[in-house]
Write a protein that holds these residues in place. Structure first.
Motif, PDB file in Angstrom:
ATOM      1  N   ALA A 180       0.829  -1.208   0.000  1.00 31.40           N
ATOM      2  CA  ALA A 180       0.000   0.000   0.000  1.00 31.40           C
ATOM      3  C   ALA A 180       0.866   1.260   0.000  1.00 31.40           C
ATOM      4  O   ALA A 180       0.575   2.218  -0.726  1.00 31.40           O
ATOM      5  N   LEU A 181       1.935   1.259   0.782  1.00 33.52           N
ATOM      6  CA  LEU A 181       2.822   2.422   0.818  1.00 33.52           C
ATOM      7  C   LEU A 181       3.534   2.630  -0.505  1.00 33.52           C
ATOM      8  O   LEU A 181       3.636   3.759  -0.990  1.00 33.52           O
ATOM      9  N   ALA A 182       4.033   1.563  -1.106  1.00 29.88           N
ATOM     10  CA  ALA A 182       4.744   1.692  -2.381  1.00 29.88           C
ATOM     11  C   ALA A 182       3.796   2.136  -3.486  1.00 29.88           C
ATOM     12  O   ALA A 182       4.149   2.990  -4.309  1.00 29.88           O
ATOM     13  N   ALA A 183       2.586   1.582  -3.516  1.00 33.25           N
ATOM     14  CA  ALA A 183       1.624   1.964  -4.552  1.00 33.25           C
ATOM     15  C   ALA A 183       1.179   3.413  -4.373  1.00 33.25           C
ATOM     16  O   ALA A 183       1.110   4.175  -5.351  1.00 33.25           O
ATOM     17  N   ALA A 184       0.921   3.822  -3.146  1.00 38.18           N
ATOM     18  CA  ALA A 184       0.514   5.207  -2.894  1.00 38.18           C
ATOM     19  C   ALA A 184       1.638   6.173  -3.246  1.00 38.18           C
ATOM     20  O   ALA A 184       1.397   7.228  -3.851  1.00 38.18           O
ATOM     21  N   SER A 185       2.864   5.813  -2.906  1.00 46.31           N
ATOM     22  CA  SER A 185       3.995   6.674  -3.242  1.00 46.31           C
ATOM     23  C   SER A 185       4.178   6.792  -4.745  1.00 46.31           C
ATOM     24  O   SER A 185       4.457   7.876  -5.263  1.00 46.31           O
ATOM     25  N   GLY A 186       4.012   5.676  -5.449  1.00 50.35           N
ATOM     26  CA  GLY A 186       4.143   5.711  -6.897  1.00 50.35           C
ATOM     27  C   GLY A 186       3.073   6.550  -7.560  1.00 50.35           C
ATOM     28  O   GLY A 186       3.350   7.340  -8.466  1.00 50.35           O
ATOM     29  N   VAL A 187       1.853   6.407  -7.101  1.00 54.61           N
ATOM     30  CA  VAL A 187       0.743   7.186  -7.683  1.00 54.61           C
ATOM     31  C   VAL A 187       0.920   8.661  -7.382  1.00 54.61           C
ATOM     32  O   VAL A 187       0.707   9.510  -8.260  1.00 54.61           O
ATOM     33  N   LEU A 188       1.320   8.983  -6.152  1.00 54.14           N
ATOM     34  CA  LEU A 188       1.526  10.387  -5.807  1.00 54.14           C
ATOM     35  C   LEU A 188       2.719  10.979  -6.559  1.00 54.14           C
ATOM     36  O   LEU A 188       2.698  12.140  -6.952  1.00 54.14           O
ATOM     37  N   ARG A 189       3.752  10.170  -6.763  1.00 52.28           N
ATOM     38  CA  ARG A 189       4.936  10.653  -7.479  1.00 52.28           C
ATOM     39  C   ARG A 189       4.595  10.939  -8.945  1.00 52.28           C
ATOM     40  O   ARG A 189       5.107  11.882  -9.529  1.00 52.28           O
ATOM     41  N   LEU A 190       3.699  10.132  -9.515  1.00 57.04           N
ATOM     42  CA  LEU A 190       3.297  10.353 -10.898  1.00 57.04           C
ATOM     43  C   LEU A 190       2.297  11.493 -11.027  1.00 57.04           C
ATOM     44  O   LEU A 190       2.024  11.969 -12.130  1.00 57.04           O
ATOM     45  N   GLY A 191       1.724  11.934  -9.917  1.00 58.67           N
ATOM     46  CA  GLY A 191       0.828  13.082  -9.929  1.00 58.67           C
ATOM     47  C   GLY A 191      -0.593  12.762 -10.350  1.00 58.67           C
ATOM     48  O   GLY A 191      -1.295  13.618 -10.869  1.00 58.67           O
ATOM     49  N   TYR A 192      -1.038  11.527 -10.109  1.00 57.93           N
ATOM     50  CA  TYR A 192      -2.408  11.175 -10.473  1.00 57.93           C
ATOM     51  C   TYR A 192      -3.426  11.693  -9.474  1.00 57.93           C
ATOM     52  O   TYR A 192      -4.594  11.775  -9.778  1.00 57.93           O
ATOM     53  N   LEU A 193      -3.005  11.998  -8.267  1.00 63.17           N
ATOM     54  CA  LEU A 193      -3.932  12.519  -7.249  1.00 63.17           C
ATOM     55  C   LEU A 193      -3.567  13.931  -6.871  1.00 63.17           C
ATOM     56  O   LEU A 193      -2.514  14.395  -6.937  1.00 63.17           O
TER      57      LEU A 193
END
Length: 53
Positions: free
Chosen positions: A40-53
């Motif tokens: 969950a932490l890795a997926a959330a970090s990846g999504v936030l890093r890509l700027g989807y949220l």
């Protein structure tokens, strides 16, 4: 590394960790749940890093 590559790398890491959760679920559920938290932490970090949220 570029920001997009970091996000992609974190999402790939989350995928590998999710496979580990699937493999560990029948052996040790406590460890699998701890690993799921890492997913969950890795997926959330990846999504936030890509700027989807």
């Amino acid at each position: 590394m570029d920001t997009d590559l970091w996000g992609l790398a974190l999402l790939v890491l989350a995928g590998f960790l999710a496979g580990g959760v699937y493999a560990m679920w029948g052996v040790n559920r406590v460890l699998a749940l701890a690993l799921a938290g890492c997913v969950a932490l890795a997926a959330a970090s990846g999504v936030l890093r890509l700027g989807y949220l």
